[in-house]
Structures are given as C-alpha cells and as structure tokens.
Write a protein that holds these residues in place. Sequence first.
Motif, mmCIF file in Angstrom:
data_model
loop_
_atom_site.group_PDB
_atom_site.id
_atom_site.type_symbol
_atom_site.label_atom_id
_atom_site.label_comp_id
_atom_site.label_asym_id
_atom_site.label_seq_id
_atom_site.Cartn_x
_atom_site.Cartn_y
_atom_site.Cartn_z
ATOM 1 N N PRO A 36 46.000 53.097 39.008
ATOM 2 C CA PRO A 36 46.122 51.651 39.255
ATOM 3 C C PRO A 36 44.802 50.971 39.575
ATOM 4 C CG PRO A 36 46.928 52.887 41.138
ATOM 5 C CD PRO A 36 46.645 53.900 40.060
ATOM 6 N N ALA A 37 43.716 51.741 39.679
ATOM 7 C CA ALA A 37 42.402 51.133 39.898
ATOM 8 C C ALA A 37 41.722 50.761 38.589
ATOM 9 C CB ALA A 37 41.503 52.081 40.694
ATOM 10 N N ALA A 38 42.261 51.219 37.459
ATOM 11 C CA ALA A 38 41.675 50.907 36.163
ATOM 12 C C ALA A 38 42.023 49.480 35.751
ATOM 13 C CB ALA A 38 42.184 51.888 35.105
ATOM 14 N N PRO A 39 41.118 48.774 35.072
ATOM 15 C CA PRO A 39 41.406 47.397 34.674
ATOM 16 C C PRO A 39 42.472 47.321 33.581
ATOM 17 C CG PRO A 39 39.308 48.114 33.754
ATOM 18 C CD PRO A 39 39.751 49.187 34.700
ATOM 19 N N VAL A 40 43.303 46.304 33.681
ATOM 20 C CA VAL A 40 44.319 46.014 32.668
ATOM 21 C C VAL A 40 44.314 44.503 32.436
ATOM 22 C CG1 VAL A 40 45.791 47.948 33.390
ATOM 23 C CG2 VAL A 40 46.219 45.669 34.321
ATOM 24 N N GLU A 78 39.088 35.825 43.481
ATOM 25 C CA GLU A 78 39.346 35.632 44.910
ATOM 26 C C GLU A 78 40.688 36.243 45.304
ATOM 27 O OE1 GLU A 78 40.476 31.797 47.591
ATOM 28 O OE2 GLU A 78 38.622 31.626 46.430
ATOM 29 N N ALA A 79 41.724 35.987 44.506
ATOM 30 C CA ALA A 79 43.059 36.492 44.835
ATOM 31 C C ALA A 79 43.134 38.012 44.723
ATOM 32 C CB ALA A 79 44.100 35.845 43.923
ATOM 33 N N ALA A 80 42.493 38.569 43.690
ATOM 34 C CA ALA A 80 42.548 40.012 43.457
ATOM 35 C C ALA A 80 41.631 40.782 44.392
ATOM 36 C CB ALA A 80 42.188 40.325 42.005
ATOM 37 N N GLY A 81 40.632 40.107 44.942
ATOM 38 C CA GLY A 81 39.680 40.792 45.809
ATOM 39 C C GLY A 81 38.757 41.721 45.057
ATOM 40 N N GLU A 82 38.491 41.388 43.793
ATOM 41 C CA GLU A 82 37.609 42.216 42.970
ATOM 42 C C GLU A 82 37.112 41.379 41.803
ATOM 43 O OE1 GLU A 82 40.596 45.182 42.004
ATOM 44 O OE2 GLU A 82 40.724 44.443 39.940
ATOM 45 N N PRO A 83 35.984 41.762 41.203
ATOM 46 C CA PRO A 83 35.493 41.000 40.044
ATOM 47 C C PRO A 83 36.354 41.221 38.806
ATOM 48 C CG PRO A 83 34.025 42.849 40.540
ATOM 49 C CD PRO A 83 35.061 42.829 41.620
ATOM 50 N N VAL A 84 36.410 40.206 37.971
ATOM 51 C CA VAL A 84 37.072 40.336 36.680
ATOM 52 C C VAL A 84 36.284 41.328 35.838
ATOM 53 C CG1 VAL A 84 37.503 39.116 34.504
ATOM 54 C CG2 VAL A 84 38.188 38.092 36.690
ATOM 55 N N ASP A 85 36.980 42.297 35.259
ATOM 56 C CA ASP A 85 36.308 43.362 34.511
ATOM 57 C C ASP A 85 35.994 42.957 33.077
ATOM 58 O OD1 ASP A 85 36.608 46.094 32.736
ATOM 59 O OD2 ASP A 85 35.726 46.488 34.713
ATOM 60 N N ALA A 89 40.864 40.476 33.000
ATOM 61 C CA ALA A 89 41.291 41.838 33.308
ATOM 62 C C ALA A 89 40.946 42.183 34.750
ATOM 63 C CB ALA A 89 40.614 42.835 32.365
ATOM 64 N N ILE A 90 41.936 42.676 35.482
ATOM 65 C CA ILE A 90 41.758 43.190 36.836
ATOM 66 C C ILE A 90 42.576 44.469 36.950
ATOM 67 C CG2 ILE A 90 41.252 40.997 37.974
ATOM 68 C CD1 ILE A 90 44.198 40.761 38.697
ATOM 69 N N SER A 91 42.452 45.172 38.050
ATOM 70 C CA SER A 91 43.238 46.390 38.239
ATOM 71 C C SER A 91 44.655 46.044 38.684
ATOM 72 C CB SER A 91 42.580 47.276 39.295
ATOM 73 O OG SER A 91 42.718 46.702 40.589
ATOM 74 N N LEU A 92 45.560 46.999 38.551
ATOM 75 C CA LEU A 92 46.916 46.800 39.060
ATOM 76 C C LEU A 92 46.901 46.615 40.572
ATOM 77 C CD1 LEU A 92 48.857 49.421 36.908
ATOM 78 C CD2 LEU A 92 49.076 46.927 36.772
ATOM 79 N N THR A 93 46.009 47.344 41.253
ATOM 80 C CA THR A 93 45.889 47.157 42.692
ATOM 81 C C THR A 93 45.439 45.736 43.005
ATOM 82 O OG1 THR A 93 45.322 49.499 42.950
ATOM 83 C CG2 THR A 93 44.830 48.051 44.798
ATOM 84 N N GLY A 94 44.486 45.221 42.220
ATOM 85 C CA GLY A 94 44.049 43.844 42.395
ATOM 86 C C GLY A 94 45.163 42.853 42.107
ATOM 87 N N LEU A 95 45.993 43.147 41.113
ATOM 88 C CA LEU A 95 47.116 42.271 40.780
ATOM 89 C C LEU A 95 48.125 42.236 41.928
ATOM 90 C CD1 LEU A 95 48.555 40.481 38.696
ATOM 91 C CD2 LEU A 95 49.559 42.560 37.723
ATOM 92 N N ALA A 96 48.440 43.397 42.493
ATOM 93 C CA ALA A 96 49.353 43.440 43.640
ATOM 94 C C ALA A 96 48.754 42.679 44.824
ATOM 95 C CB ALA A 96 49.646 44.889 44.021
ATOM 96 N N ARG A 97 47.439 42.840 45.039
ATOM 97 C CA ARG A 97 46.786 42.099 46.128
ATOM 98 C C ARG A 97 46.867 40.595 45.893
ATOM 99 N NH1 ARG A 97 42.382 46.173 46.235
ATOM 100 N NH2 ARG A 97 41.321 44.857 44.693
ATOM 101 N N ALA A 98 46.717 40.185 44.640
ATOM 102 C CA ALA A 98 46.778 38.759 44.318
ATOM 103 C C ALA A 98 48.142 38.173 44.669
ATOM 104 C CB ALA A 98 46.463 38.541 42.840
ATOM 105 N N PHE A 99 49.209 38.849 44.264
ATOM 106 C CA PHE A 99 50.555 38.353 44.576
ATOM 107 C C PHE A 99 50.780 38.346 46.082
ATOM 108 C CE2 PHE A 99 51.182 38.146 40.229
ATOM 109 C CZ PHE A 99 52.451 37.725 39.899
ATOM 110 N N ARG A 100 50.280 39.375 46.750
ATOM 111 C CA ARG A 100 50.378 39.441 48.205
ATOM 112 C C ARG A 100 49.667 38.250 48.834
ATOM 113 N NH1 ARG A 100 47.375 41.554 52.518
ATOM 114 N NH2 ARG A 100 48.707 42.378 54.202
ATOM 115 N N SER A 101 48.486 37.905 48.318
ATOM 116 C CA SER A 101 47.724 36.797 48.885
ATOM 117 C C SER A 101 48.440 35.465 48.696
ATOM 118 C CB SER A 101 46.324 36.746 48.257
ATOM 119 O OG SER A 101 46.363 36.244 46.927
#
Length: 339
Positions: free
Chosen positions: A65-69, A194-201, A214-226
Amino acid sequence: MPAPQQPTSGSPSPSQPRSGEAGPVPAVPPVLAEVVRSGFVEGRHRGSLVVLGADGAVDLALGDPAAPVFPRSANKPMQAAGVLRAGLELAGERLALAAASHSGESFHLDLVRQLLAEQGLDAAQLQCPPDLPLDPEERDAYLASGAVPDRVTMNCSGKHTAMLAVCARRGWPLESYLDPGHPLQRLIHEVVEEAAGEPVDAVGTDGCGAPLMAISLTGLARAFRSFVLAAPGSAERRVADAMRAHPEYVAGTRRADTWLMREVPGALSKMGAEAVQAVALPDGRALAFKIEDGATRALGPVLARALALLGVDAPVRERIGRSPLLGGGREVGEIRAAF
C-alpha cells in the motif's frame, strides 16, 4: 546419475542475476478475492489494501500500500475541495455532485443542467467525453428513449461543471481548464498532497480527461481520514459533509457508496475506476485498496471484508459483499473475499 554441480567461485548463484539479466522479480500481490463456481476456485483477484486505526497508524497492510497508484475517481473529494478553495460557493446536493461519479439518473442530469444554466455555461464547454449513463438500468432506458452519448450524461459531468464554474468566476481560461499547469489544477495538486501527507508521484490523465494525481493507498486512506476530521467549515469538511448528507448524488440509488454512506452514520466512501476504493469513519478509522487487475466485480466482497476489519458491524456489509455467479440463469457460485 551424477550429482548436480555446485557453482564455482566467481559464478553467479541461482538467486543472483547474471550480468545483463533482469533483477529480482517484484513480489506478487496477495489474493484479495476468489471466484468460486460450483465449489471450484476458477479465478483470483490480487491487490493491496491498508487499514488505518483511529489514531492514523497502520493497523493492517496487505500487498504494497506504499506504492503509488492512480486513485481515479477516489480523488474526486480532493478535486471538489480544490474548487471550493478556489472560491466557488457550492453546498448540499450541488457540492456532492461536484465530487460524484454519478449513475446518470434523471436527478443527476437535471442538476448538472441546472448548474450549467446558473453559472451561465453551456454543456458544449464541458471537456469530459460524451458517454452513456454509468448505471446499467439507466443506460438501457436512455438508449431505449433514442438518446445518444452526451457530455452531461458522462459520470464526471458534475465535477467538470464545478471546475468550469470556478474558472469563470476567477477569470481563469475556460478552454484549458484541464491542463495540469492551469491555476485550478495546480491548486488541486496542492490539495491532494496536503490531504495525503505525501508528494504526488506522477500526473496522468483520467478517463474524463482531467489531470490525475498518483499517491499511495496509505496516502489515499490518510486523505479520506483528513476530510472527516477536518475543522467544520473548511473546504475538506464541507465536501465530506455534503457527500455524506447526499450520497445518492455522489453515486446513485443502486450503488455501494450510497448504501454505505446512508447506513453507516458518518462514513465517507468513494470508489474509483480500475477497482479502487477508499472509506473513512468519523472517528478517523480509514481504509483504501486497489484490485491489481482492475476487476470491479471484486470491489464489493473486498470492501465488505475490509469494513469488518475496520470494525463496521452493520447489515449493509452483507448487501455490499454479495456478488453471485450465475450458471444457466441460476446462482452457482460467488466472488468472495480471501483475506
């Protein structure tokens, strides 16, 4: 029979690639769903999944889930927040529609046309491609009426209308509103990071023509959480609240996102093409996953199982997870979660 020879000093071991050969083969993603027909497993869908606890820590990670999608339409809440930050005043059903992959039901199409008229815009200015309704029943009825593919009918037309409207409001170019270098798209890029907490890949082009980050799945979950934890009145919270209050406008009357947001209080849910899904609960628990082969038929069973791991105990899980297989017109199997 002679014993197998051992590699001599200086020879590459079987686990090491020879000069000029490819490196180690990447790990195969785990099986998230099985296709079971007449008791026989005839297929498997692999993928990656992440579950976050209420504190934002990773409680479960399957695959990578750390890989960009490309989140595809699961990026739409962030795109809608970008439109609000740019200065467009939207609320209620209109804001939900700006974050929608709508089914093409009459109430969706009527509101898109109404929004266009209110903003002094014409459907011909939309740069999403002409399409048929996303929902199969709506598509059949639409074709039976003699209608043809249309930009308003395309499931992303609400998002494109909102993008055009804010560009008109700000005096930004309308003809290039989908260019990644356009002021609106640069702002959306910032919102995603900002929402994902990581740079766009990487930046690509979505099926509707809009830039896709493209962001990671972990970043996507963080975005929805935010979004569910954002301060009341912020662009992110306004989007989350509108989607949760009007889920039929985000999806449709026969869609899993609608059922989940209707039946689990405070849940924020959005699917994306190529079998991407993200969900957040109001206390900050969140999940995101992607089926590797893009098979949307596996979305429901995997989502239902992931919701159980997230701690959701509601009848809607069974409704979302049911994915029967037919043989001769009768049910002979199912697609089921395998984790």
